[in-house]
Design an enzyme around this catalytic site. Structure first.
Site, mmCIF file in Angstrom:
data_model
loop_
_atom_site.group_PDB
_atom_site.id
_atom_site.type_symbol
_atom_site.label_atom_id
_atom_site.label_comp_id
_atom_site.label_asym_id
_atom_site.label_seq_id
_atom_site.Cartn_x
_atom_site.Cartn_y
_atom_site.Cartn_z
ATOM 1 N N HIS B 118 -3.098 -1.258 4.948
ATOM 2 C CA HIS B 118 -2.994 -0.743 3.583
ATOM 3 C C HIS B 118 -4.139 -1.385 2.795
ATOM 4 O O HIS B 118 -4.565 -2.499 3.106
ATOM 5 C CB HIS B 118 -1.646 -1.179 3.013
ATOM 6 N N ASP B 195 1.651 -8.336 6.829
ATOM 7 C CA ASP B 195 2.054 -7.404 5.781
ATOM 8 C C ASP B 195 3.338 -6.716 6.250
ATOM 9 O O ASP B 195 3.311 -5.848 7.119
ATOM 10 C CB ASP B 195 0.933 -6.381 5.545
ATOM 11 N N GLN B 198 6.274 -2.348 5.241
ATOM 12 C CA GLN B 198 6.955 -1.228 5.901
ATOM 13 C C GLN B 198 7.873 -1.678 7.032
ATOM 14 O O GLN B 198 8.656 -0.878 7.539
ATOM 15 C CB GLN B 198 5.923 -0.231 6.450
#
Lengths: 147, 402
Positions: B118, B195, B198
């Site tokens: 992202h 990260d 999600q």
């Protein structure tokens, strides 16, 4: 509720499939405008001689609304004075809010965007090339621009 | 069709929009009543500031606000001192890059990232690398578009200082073999930032088991409020890195020529925080825990398989990630711009994302300008998938003439 066919009509389809004045010409002043959130990406060129718009060109990638709007715009601005063009652009900005201009013919095929206000997320697509033309006509700006 | 989970009535947006098919949970999830009620309770019963007042209400607000840290710590299997409150995953990832990047990265160091990232994972490090004359290394993606351990080893070196990778891609839905990657990265002494925006909403994440150094995620993608997120940081590193924002709350002492900051995690938190959001988030975790991640995973997998099966029978669409792991399906209708397609879907009350999903590198890798993305989550049903597939068929038909 507004119908999808109000958005995707025959005139729009025709401009999308057979775009007028598409393809850039070297030497014209040009502005590259993008809508970063959706990927609409269009370059508009305007060639002015003696205060008259001699040519308008456009190229890029985007949705049917964006591409057909650029095509319809190019048709309607060619041959106009800067003053007339500015007034037509102003009419278009009103049109996309749903207000028809007094002289509907002035907007040419772009009149089909009268229903776009029923599809608010798509207003940006329809106006991208018009804002680029607006900037080219009224500022010294060229090159890249996020609209 | 039997649903593993049947919980639409817990979500007011779905109650108030009966025919809505919400497939945009990758952008933000819907919030259940319990989260909203908890936030209302704060605003209506003890809605005052935290960490400052000496009166009872402020004490109560602070207590509820801090309870979330305990809930998150238990959820991630860490100590509550290792939980930093942020404004969201993007804010957390930026904070880590600024702190680690400016204080620990030197010229010639290498930072490992990937095209699956992202923008909020990749861009801060792109900036750091420019500033520090460090080098960004991309893990080569395999043919499917996945990060593999084998390919990770191709870019890992003794110069690697930081590895910042997605745990689950927001476009491809692939889960990274992060545990093995972390093991390898630690062999060269690199710090690993994960990260989890999600992944944490979909799979059980145990930071001890992964052995990651940092994990950032957002509350709003996992039934919580917007504007709030978390960073987990291994305490021996978290206690050494420097704050990047200064102000009230985060200080111990202030003098004219120097100041002493609080210990981690409090030195990273300044200004009045999103209090209601922090308090509300604890209910989101409780709600997810009550269902259980085994059930969440099997529900989403069941729907994803069903959806992919149905989509595969439609001629004229391209699916980019048939082996998705977390309910994210990315596709295009051939020769139709995603925004034109989503106009039809919108008319059928189907919410999907159209665009580059803040991950331009992977959209470029796919060789397209933009895509459609449907995300399946706990409140979706087989009926949602049926409606979605019918709408896609209508879309293919509609634009066939074009």
């Amino acid at each position: 509720m507004s119908n999808i066919n109000d958005l995707y009509n025959q005139v729009l389809r025709d401009h999308r499939n057979y775009p007028r004045n598409k393809g850039l010409i070297e030497g014209y002043r040009s502005l590259h405008a993008k809508n970063p959130s959706c990927g609409d990406d269009v370059t508009v060129q305007i060639d002015i001689k003696d205060g008259i718009i001699k040519d308008v060109r456009h190229d890029g990638t985007g949705c049917a609304i964006c591409c057909s709007s650029a095509s319809a715009m190019s048709e309607v601005l060619i041959g106009k004075t800067i003053e007339e063009a500015n007034s037509i652009i102003k009419d278009f900005y009103e049109l996309i809010k749903g207000t028809l201009p007094t002289d509907e013919d002035r907007l040419g095929d772009a009149i089909v965007f009268v229903n776009i206000h029923n599809f608010p997320p798509r207003i940006k697509c329809a106006t991208l090339s018009w804002r680029a033309a607006d900037t080219l006509l009224n500022t010294d700006e060229t090159g890249e621009k996020d609209v | 069709m039997k649903e593993i989970l049947n919980i639409k009535n817990d979500f007011p947006v779905l109650v108030n929009n009966k025919d809505l098919v919400y497939l945009d949970s990758g952008a933000t999830s819907l919030k259940p009543y319990c989260v909203l009620n908890k936030m209302d309770e704060y605003y209506t019963k003890y809605g005052v500031n935290v960490n400052r007042g000496v009166y009872d209400l402020s004490y109560q607000a602070t207590d509820e606000y801090e309870k979330t840290r305990e809930v998150v710590a238990e959820f991630l299997n860490c100590d509550s001192r290792e939980v930093v409150y942020t404004k969201g995953a993007s804010n957390g990832l930026n904070m880590l890059a600024l702190s680690i990047g400016y204080n620990m990265i030197n010229e010639g160091d290498e930072i490992i990232t990937s095209e699956l990232e992202h923008h909020s994972s990749f861009l801060p490090w792109q900036q750091i690398a420019k500033n520090k004359n460090a080098t960004i290394k991309f893990v080569p993606l395999n043919d499917e578009g996945r990060i593999t351990v084998e390919n990770f080893l191709k870019v890992l070196s003794n110069k690697t200082k930081v590895v910042c990778l997605t745990h689950a891609s927001n476009v491809m839905g692939y889960v990274t073999p992060i545990k093995e990657i972390i093991k390898e990265a630690h062999k060269v002494g690199a710090i690993v930032i994960v990260d989890g925006a999600q992944s944490v909403p979909h799979i059980k994440v145990d930071v001890k088991e992964l052995d990651c150094d940092f994990l950032a995620f957002s509350a709003h993608k996992m039934l919580g409020p917007t504007g709030f997120g978390l960073v987990y940081g291994k305490y021996n590193i978290l206690s050494k890195i420097k704050p990047v924002e200064y102000g009230g709350d985060m200080i111990e002492e202030v003098y004219k020529d120097s100041s002493i900051y609080k210990e981690a995690p409090y030195c990273f938190e300044t200004g009045t925080p999103p209090i209601a959001e922090a308090i509300g988030f604890s209910e989101a975790i409780k709600y997810l825990n009550n269902i259980g991640f085994d059930k969440i995973e099997s529900h989403v997998k069941d729907l994803t398989d069903y959806c992919l099966d149905k989509l595969s029978t439609i001629e004229g669409i391209t699916i980019y990630n048939k082996t998705t792991d977390v309910g994210i399906i990315t596709f295009n209708i051939n020769n139709v711009h995603p925004h034109d397609a989503s106009a039809i879907l919108n008319e059928d009350l189907i919410c999907v994302r159209a665009g580059h999903h803040c991950a331009k590198l992977i959209t470029s890798w796919l060789g397209v300008n933009s895509t459609l993305r449907a995300c399946l989550y706990i409140y979706n049903t087989h009926e949602d998938v049926d409606k979605f597939v019918e709408s896609i068929k209508r879309c293919v038909e509609y634009f066939k003439e074009w």
